[in-house]
Write an enzyme that holds these catalytic residues in place. Structure first.
Site, PDB file in Angstrom:
ATOM      1  N   ASP A 197       9.020  25.377 -36.594  1.00  0.00           N
ATOM      2  CA  ASP A 197       8.739  24.542 -35.431  1.00  0.00           C
ATOM      3  C   ASP A 197      10.028  23.857 -34.998  1.00  0.00           C
ATOM      4  OD1 ASP A 197       5.985  23.720 -34.017  1.00  0.00           O
ATOM      5  OD2 ASP A 197       7.454  22.124 -33.760  1.00  0.00           O
ATOM      6  N   ALA A 214       6.192  29.346 -33.700  1.00  0.00           N
ATOM      7  CA  ALA A 214       5.924  27.977 -33.218  1.00  0.00           C
ATOM      8  C   ALA A 214       4.666  27.491 -33.944  1.00  0.00           C
ATOM      9  CB  ALA A 214       5.742  27.974 -31.700  1.00  0.00           C
ATOM     10  N   ALA A 215       4.830  27.093 -35.196  1.00  0.00           N
ATOM     11  CA  ALA A 215       3.700  27.031 -36.127  1.00  0.00           C
ATOM     12  C   ALA A 215       2.898  25.725 -36.131  1.00  0.00           C
ATOM     13  CB  ALA A 215       4.207  27.302 -37.538  1.00  0.00           C
ATOM     14  N   ALA A 216       3.532  24.577 -35.882  1.00  0.00           N
ATOM     15  CA  ALA A 216       2.824  23.302 -36.038  1.00  0.00           C
ATOM     16  C   ALA A 216       1.682  23.183 -35.017  1.00  0.00           C
ATOM     17  CB  ALA A 216       3.808  22.151 -35.838  1.00  0.00           C
ATOM     18  N   ASP A 256       2.831  31.896 -30.804  1.00  0.00           N
ATOM     19  CA  ASP A 256       1.850  31.083 -30.080  1.00  0.00           C
ATOM     20  C   ASP A 256       2.684  30.075 -29.292  1.00  0.00           C
ATOM     21  OD1 ASP A 256      -0.928  30.314 -29.551  1.00  0.00           O
ATOM     22  OD2 ASP A 256      -0.434  28.490 -30.648  1.00  0.00           O
ATOM     23  N   CYS A 312      -2.435  28.890 -24.686  1.00  0.00           N
ATOM     24  CA  CYS A 312      -3.725  28.291 -24.345  1.00  0.00           C
ATOM     25  C   CYS A 312      -3.702  27.861 -22.878  1.00  0.00           C
ATOM     26  CB  CYS A 312      -4.068  27.133 -25.270  1.00  0.00           C
ATOM     27  SG  CYS A 312      -2.897  25.760 -25.214  1.00  0.00           S
ATOM     28  N   LYS A 334      -3.127  28.069 -37.328  1.00  0.00           N
ATOM     29  CA  LYS A 334      -2.981  29.530 -37.370  1.00  0.00           C
ATOM     30  C   LYS A 334      -2.165  29.950 -38.598  1.00  0.00           C
ATOM     31  CE  LYS A 334      -3.251  29.845 -32.336  1.00  0.00           C
ATOM     32  NZ  LYS A 334      -3.190  28.385 -32.081  1.00  0.00           N
ATOM     33  N   GLY A 365      -0.328  23.979 -37.639  1.00  0.00           N
ATOM     34  CA  GLY A 365      -0.544  24.837 -38.799  1.00  0.00           C
ATOM     35  C   GLY A 365      -1.905  25.492 -38.921  1.00  0.00           C
TER      36      GLY A 365
END
Length: 304
Positions: free
Chosen positions: A136, A112-114, A180, A233, A118, A116
């Site tokens: 994403d 779940a990259a966006a 993430d 988070c 990380k 970006g």
């Protein structure tokens, strides 16, 4: 505390059962310290740091050697930001790539990259060698991800737009995986009260169900001997300890200890009648007052 209750009473009633200390609520409502990560893909760390110190006060972030707290929030005026030399990134959100320990030449999935932050940090540690699949679910978010990868000089990444569960078909494939996960974003309240106003128990339950599907898919795609890092988070046990406990129950996954120079809060082993594995003690639970950052949760998972 009264202010929190006025904005969202259900939020206050739930999390006072988790941590009702004065410090917890004061830091939860306090503005967030600004922080950056220096991008060593484009220039040496000490060179960029010296440039910044001519205009700003920098304070090292103890758990990330490229990370610094900084006394500005006007990143739009910072030439180093425009050039892709620094990435404004919250200090606790730099922890998952550090725990993942990606190496040059490895095959890494960022599920779940966006936007970006990380992903670029992972590419930095891989020295642009090997391959990252940065995924994403939403195309508009993937476009932001692509723009950031380009600006920060990332060359070893392919971007995909898929539901994260898609990757379960690539069994035993990836050396390292970062999940993430999408979450209720309690830690983000320090950035914007909209996360406090919008919070609901319904969202927590919905995200918990999504997170359980994603972590099972990620574990299937991980090579034996590989490392999966799960992070959010938020502080809700349903989205953190319960998701990790679910993985431990359904698979042969093992947890690894996380040793970093920071303060943390003991993981939750029992909450509202739910009991979790003792293994969950190895996870990293961070409340806002621990290090004056966003709240965060990180688990380091190994596949035998």
């Amino acid at each position: 505390m009264e202010e929190v209750s006025k904005i969202n009473k259900a939020f206050y009633e739930r999390y006072q059962r988790l941590d009702d200390g004065k410090e917890f609520w004061e830091f939860m409502m306090a503005p967030l310290r600004q922080s950056i990560r220096i991008n060593t893909l484009k220039a040496p760390l000490e060179y960029v740091k010296a440039r910044l110190e001519e205009r700003y006060e920098l304070e090292p972030i103890p758990w990330v050697k490229e990370g610094f707290f900084i006394n500005t929030r006007d990143f739009g005026e910072m030439i180093e930001y425009a050039l892709g030399l620094v990435f404004p990134q919250e200090a606790s959100s730099m922890i998952p790539p550090v725990v993942l320990e990606p190496k040059p030449g490895e095959l890494v999935l960022d599920m779940a990259a966006a936007p970006g932050a990380k992903t670029t940090q992972i590419a930095q540690y891989m020295e642009n060698e090997g391959c990252i699949i940065a995924n994403d679910l939403k195309r508009w978010r993937a476009n932001i991800l692509i723009a950031n990868l380009n600006r920060f000089g990332v060359l070893n990444t392919e971007v995909t737009v898929k539901d994260g569960t898609y990757f379960s078909r690539f069994e035993n494939t990836f050396d390292k995986i970062l999940l993430d996960a999408p979450c209720s974003s309690v830690g983000m309240i320090r950035k914007s009260f909209k996360f406090l106003r919008d919070w609901s128990m319904k969202k927590v339950i919905r995200y918990s169900n999504i997170q359980k599907k994603l972590i099972i898919a990620a574990y299937k795609a991980l090579k034996p001997g590989g490392t999966l890092v799960y992070s959010t988070c938020t502080i809700d046990p349903l989205e953190n300890e319960e998701v990790v406990d679910y993985l431990l129950t359904k698979t042969d996954a093992k947890l690894g200890k996380i040793k970093l120079p920071l303060k943390s809060t003991p993981p939750v082993l029992e909450f509202e009648g739910r009991k979790y594995s003792e293994e969950v003690r190895k996870c990293l639970r961070i409340h806002p007052q621990d290090n004056n950052t966003e709240a965060f949760f990180v688990a380091k998972i190994r596949k035998p």
